[in-house]
Design a protein around this motif. Structure first.
Motif, mmCIF file in Angstrom:
data_model
loop_
_atom_site.group_PDB
_atom_site.id
_atom_site.type_symbol
_atom_site.label_atom_id
_atom_site.label_comp_id
_atom_site.label_asym_id
_atom_site.label_seq_id
_atom_site.Cartn_x
_atom_site.Cartn_y
_atom_site.Cartn_z
ATOM 1 N N GLU A 90 0.828 -1.208 0.000
ATOM 2 C CA GLU A 90 0.000 0.000 0.000
ATOM 3 C C GLU A 90 0.862 1.257 0.000
ATOM 4 O OE1 GLU A 90 -2.499 -0.472 3.384
ATOM 5 O OE2 GLU A 90 -3.837 -1.899 2.396
ATOM 6 N N LEU A 91 1.911 1.266 0.803
ATOM 7 C CA LEU A 91 2.804 2.427 0.829
ATOM 8 C C LEU A 91 3.520 2.596 -0.506
ATOM 9 C CD1 LEU A 91 4.396 2.062 4.391
ATOM 10 C CD2 LEU A 91 2.646 3.689 3.673
ATOM 11 N N ALA A 92 3.850 1.483 -1.145
ATOM 12 C CA ALA A 92 4.562 1.545 -2.426
ATOM 13 C C ALA A 92 3.766 2.291 -3.479
ATOM 14 C CB ALA A 92 4.881 0.128 -2.912
ATOM 15 N N GLN A 93 2.442 2.269 -3.378
ATOM 16 C CA GLN A 93 1.606 2.909 -4.393
ATOM 17 C C GLN A 93 1.812 4.419 -4.447
ATOM 18 O OE1 GLN A 93 -2.513 1.723 -4.166
ATOM 19 N NE2 GLN A 93 -2.029 -0.453 -4.011
ATOM 20 N N GLY A 197 11.061 -2.871 3.956
ATOM 21 C CA GLY A 197 10.381 -2.698 5.223
ATOM 22 C C GLY A 197 11.303 -3.097 6.361
ATOM 23 N N ILE A 198 11.621 -2.157 7.226
ATOM 24 C CA ILE A 198 12.477 -2.425 8.381
ATOM 25 C C ILE A 198 11.573 -2.623 9.599
ATOM 26 C CG2 ILE A 198 14.241 -1.469 9.923
ATOM 27 C CD1 ILE A 198 15.471 -0.099 7.534
ATOM 28 N N ALA A 256 10.501 1.914 4.714
ATOM 29 C CA ALA A 256 9.432 2.149 5.679
ATOM 30 C C ALA A 256 9.789 1.481 6.994
ATOM 31 C CB ALA A 256 8.106 1.617 5.148
ATOM 32 N N LEU A 257 9.595 2.180 8.089
ATOM 33 C CA LEU A 257 9.833 1.633 9.425
ATOM 34 C C LEU A 257 8.524 1.091 9.985
ATOM 35 C CD1 LEU A 257 12.133 4.373 11.039
ATOM 36 C CD2 LEU A 257 12.781 2.413 9.625
ATOM 37 N N LEU A 274 8.358 6.859 6.856
ATOM 38 C CA LEU A 274 8.564 6.490 5.458
ATOM 39 C C LEU A 274 9.499 7.497 4.797
ATOM 40 C CD1 LEU A 274 7.532 4.874 2.879
ATOM 41 C CD2 LEU A 274 5.790 6.660 2.689
ATOM 42 N N THR A 275 10.387 7.004 3.946
ATOM 43 C CA THR A 275 11.253 7.890 3.167
ATOM 44 C C THR A 275 11.483 7.289 1.791
ATOM 45 O OG1 THR A 275 13.356 9.107 3.150
ATOM 46 C CG2 THR A 275 13.430 6.853 3.967
ATOM 47 N N VAL A 276 11.664 8.140 0.795
ATOM 48 C CA VAL A 276 11.967 7.718 -0.572
ATOM 49 C C VAL A 276 13.291 8.352 -0.967
ATOM 50 C CG1 VAL A 276 11.253 7.739 -2.986
ATOM 51 C CG2 VAL A 276 9.536 7.494 -1.175
#
Length: 406
Positions: A90-93, A197-198, A256-257, A274-276
């Motif tokens: 979901e976050l990847a979107q 994902g950490i 993502a943490l 979250l960071t990119v």
């Protein structure tokens, strides 16, 4: 080279859920890679509100991550494992849109590599470990004792070992890798992005073995601020190591943490940051992820979200009054930005008479409309001692889907 084949072959989706009809009977794309003659198949798009990624199959096979087997050993709560995997997608979107990218489990970070990163740092035995090293020892480990200690001496040494671990707890639990592939424009598929994902402990569980091989389990609750601080430090080191790999040097990376729940928790943990990182860049900023999970009925839900808790209580009261027989009913709510986004309800019946199941399912569908706003996604699973009986799924602002098992 691309060619089209009939849509008989359907890829098995990674995620569970209600699968809709293939949009416009979309055909499966087959791409033949000339370098290794590997036939890559992209599954058809499924018309579902979840907007799942299309999946890449190699020679018709779904490729699992080599590190997949580590997840169950690293994360002890099954619902945490599921939430980490689904939540990452979901976050990847937000960076890799599903209409432009295809999903594949991580293929670049080997299982042994990730396992070495999860260990406690040790200058002699675990130089790749990302968890803090134990403090310098005054005594050797208990397991190194050649003679049996007295009870008092053993108790003292167990206390000493416990203090070492409490002074330097392990925060990192697991690293999950997802790959997002895209069409390169020349008939091939290439890596377009990496998502990591950490997963971080909130409770550090550890055991101490004495010289007789007996285990003494302990746990340490970790402070949230420290979890976030250490998680961000680990992310920097993970990024540096990943970038050293030639095939990962020039792709966007999302990190993502994830904060796990305790082992026996009935709701999953949450993503917290979250960071990119674009190619050639460092981590410049973190975005806070505001999500939470609540169990209904519970004191926490009543305290933090009284209106939602009252809605659920009224719904439960309606269902409880439908039959004289006991009906077990509990719910799990998922919040984003302090708003209830999704509610999953599990209902357990003492009976499995089909007439009663049909009547109850019809009644619940009607009560669903009465008690919960239309913009809330609700999933209701009705079971008995015999197994699944019926399912009701209502996506936001849509009519409910109902299925009764026969």
């Amino acid at each position: 080279m691309k060619r089209i084949i009939s849509p008989i072959l359907l890829a098995t989706m990674v995620l569970s859920g209600c699968i809709g009809i293939i949009e416009k009977e979309e055909e499966i794309i087959v791409i033949e890679e000339t370098e290794d003659n590997d036939q890559v198949i992209v599954s058809p798009n499924l018309n579902t509100p979840e907007n799942y990624y299309r999946t890449v199959l190699h020679e018709g096979d779904y490729r699992q991550s080599e590190a997949r087997g580590l997840v169950a050993a690293a994360i002890s709560n099954r619902i945490d494992i599921n939430q980490l995997e689904i939540g990452l997608m979901e976050l990847a979107q937000t960076r890799f849109p599903p209409d432009q990218y295809y999903f594949q489990e991580g293929q670049h970070l080997e299982g042994k590599l990730i396992q070495s990163w999860l260990r406690k740092y040790d200058e002699d035995k675990a130089r790749e470990g990302l968890n803090p090293a134990l403090p310098e020892r005054e005594y050797p480990p208990l397991t190194a004792e050649k003679a049996q200690l007295s009870d008092s001496a053993r108790a003292e040494r167990v206390r000493y070992e416990r203090e070492l671990h409490e002074a330097s707890p392990s925060y990192l639990s697991h690293i999950m890798e997802h790959n997002y592939l895209k069409d390169s424009g020349d008939g091939n598929i290439e890596l377009g992005g990496l998502v990591l994902g950490i997963s971080l402990n909130t409770i550090y569980n550890f055991s101490i073995l004495d010289e007789l091989g007996r285990s003494y389990p302990f746990e340490v609750a970790l402070e949230e601020d420290k979890i976030i601080e250490v998680g961000k430090q680990i992310a920097i080191e993970v990024l540096n190591r990943v970038r050293e790999r030639d095939n990962l040097a020039n792709v966007p990376i999302m990190i993502a943490l994830y904060k796990e729940e305790r082992r026996q928790a009935i709701v999953p943990g949450t993503f917290i940051a979250l960071t990119v990182i674009e190619p050639g860049k460092r981590i410049e900023r973190w975005e806070t992820v505001n999500e939470a999970h609540y169990f209904f009925p519970s004191r926490d839900a009543t305290t933090d979200y009284r209106e939602d808790a009252n809605r659920f209580a009224s719904f439960k009261q309606d269902i409880d009054g439908f039959f004289d027989n006991y009906v077990g009913l509990v719910g799990k709510g998922r919040y984003k930005n302090n708003q209830l986004q999704e509610l999953t309800v599990d209902i357990n019946l003492q009976t499995n008479g089909k007439a009663e199941v049909i009547a109850l399912t019809q009644y619940i569908t009607d009560r669903l409309k009465k008690h919960f706003p239309a913009e809330l996604t609700v999933q209701i699973y009705i079971t008995s001692l015999e197994g699944a009986e019926s399912v009701i799924v209502r996506h936001a602002n849509e009519q409910p889907f109902v299925h009764i098992y026969r």
